[in-house]
Design a protein around this motif. Structure first.
Motif, mmCIF file in Angstrom:
data_model
loop_
_atom_site.group_PDB
_atom_site.id
_atom_site.type_symbol
_atom_site.label_atom_id
_atom_site.label_comp_id
_atom_site.label_asym_id
_atom_site.label_seq_id
_atom_site.Cartn_x
_atom_site.Cartn_y
_atom_site.Cartn_z
ATOM 1 N N THR A 167 0.843 -1.193 0.000
ATOM 2 C CA THR A 167 0.000 0.000 0.000
ATOM 3 C C THR A 167 0.878 1.243 0.000
ATOM 4 O O THR A 167 1.952 1.249 0.607
ATOM 5 C CB THR A 167 -0.904 0.008 1.255
ATOM 6 O OG1 THR A 167 -1.770 -1.122 1.210
ATOM 7 C CG2 THR A 167 -1.739 1.272 1.328
ATOM 8 N N ARG A 244 0.178 -3.662 3.763
ATOM 9 C CA ARG A 244 -1.110 -3.026 4.029
ATOM 10 C C ARG A 244 -1.380 -2.815 5.521
ATOM 11 O O ARG A 244 -1.997 -1.812 5.902
ATOM 12 C CB ARG A 244 -2.233 -3.858 3.401
ATOM 13 C CG ARG A 244 -3.614 -3.220 3.531
ATOM 14 C CD ARG A 244 -4.660 -3.987 2.748
ATOM 15 N NE ARG A 244 -4.763 -5.379 3.199
ATOM 16 C CZ ARG A 244 -5.538 -6.296 2.603
ATOM 17 N NH1 ARG A 244 -6.248 -5.962 1.541
ATOM 18 N NH2 ARG A 244 -5.580 -7.523 3.078
ATOM 19 N N PRO A 257 -4.265 1.981 -2.654
ATOM 20 C CA PRO A 257 -3.864 0.683 -3.206
ATOM 21 C C PRO A 257 -2.806 0.865 -4.302
ATOM 22 O O PRO A 257 -2.840 1.833 -5.073
ATOM 23 C CB PRO A 257 -5.164 0.125 -3.783
ATOM 24 C CG PRO A 257 -6.260 0.880 -3.102
ATOM 25 C CD PRO A 257 -5.703 2.245 -2.838
#
Length: 294
Positions: A167, A244, A257
């Protein structure tokens, strides 16, 4: 060649100092020096270069250190295996981990292990994934929690714990945050990056993703601490590409993302030696991990 000579040699090599090594081993300095001289006579070569401030390994000493550590690890594993057969788990569990690893709560897992096996001494080291893999393969660590860095071999095997995407983290006022859309490596080509040292798992994953996309990037701010990385991004000094689960560590940052990057996957694994070389303590820890889902 006596085991105590090898134990003394390894201690001096680690401490780079005879006095400190003697204190740690609880032997006299003269006795330690005599032990090293006996080993050097047996091998027919100096093992250390001695100065008034410290001692360093010769080329022969460096070659011996690898084998000595392997021999001593084997002896320790033999003692622990016999104890395990007798129904008592004791000895030492040497474990390594990267910071903020996903898929396992290391502190909680070790606390549960200590409650079950109070006679086992726990030793914990924190390094990058590449170094952790080398330490496990060399027998200096019983196991490690790390990013998958290589395929399994005769000296090293991996047990997958979790897989998650990478991320992008940025300041809320950054142009990427204002756009609020998923990004590709090409979208980030001109950005200033905050990242870890090259041996760390997140850095390895990001480097692989950008290399596969043919996009060059410059890491201007390089460090080895998760919270320092988040601080720099929080001050809008750069952006970071991270696993993430890092997004939950600093809710003030914007998480986007990272798409079109099949390589941008962070896989956490437990690194272990070959099954026949895995210590009873390491097997007990992995069993506990499976039971409790720590």
């Amino acid at each position: 060649m006596e085991l105590r000579h090898l134990q003394h040699f390894v201690a001096v090599a680690e401490d780079q100092h005879f006095t400190r090594a003697a204190e740690r081993l609880m032997v006299s300095q003269s006795g330690l020096s005599a032990s090293i001289r006996a080993l050097e006579r047996e091998l027919g070569t100096p093992l250390f270069v001695r100065t008034t401030r410290r001692v360093t390994l010769t080329e022969a000493g460096r070659a011996l250190l690898t084998e000595a550590e392997r021999i001593l690890a084997g002896v320790r594993a033999a003692h622990e295996a016999v104890a395990a057969v007798q129904g008592v788990l004791r000895g030492t569990l040497s474990i390594g981990t990267e910071q903020c690893i996903a898929g396992v709560d290391v502190a909680r897992l070790l606390a549960a292990f200590r409650r079950r096996h109070p006679d086992v001494e726990i030793r914990l080291r924190q390094w990058g994934s590449g170094a952790l893999a080398e330490e496990v393969a060399a027998g200096r660590l019983d196991l490690a929690f790390a990013y998958r860095t290589e395929t399994d071999s005769d000296q090293l095997r991996s047990v997958s714990l979790t897989v998650e995407p990478m991320t992008v983290l940025c300041h809320p006022e950054h142009r990427l945050a204002r756009a609020g859309a998923p990004v590709t490596p090409a979208d980030l080509g001109g950005e200033v990056f905050v990242d870890f040292h090259p041996d760390w798992g997140p850095r390895r994953s990001t480097d692989a993703a950008f290399a596969a996309a043919g996009v060059r990037r410059t890491v201007a701010l390089e460090l080895n601490d998760v919270h320092s990385l988040l601080d720099l991004v929080d001050e809008n000094l750069g952006i970071a590409v991270v696993p993430r689960h890092f997004r939950h560590k600093r809710e003030t940052l914007t998480a986007l993302p990272l798409k079109d990057t099949a390589e941008a996957v962070y896989e956490t694994v437990a690194l272990l030696p070959a099954p026949q070389a895995t210590s009873p303590a390491a097997r007990a820890l992995m069993n506990l991990l499976e039971q409790e889902g720590a």
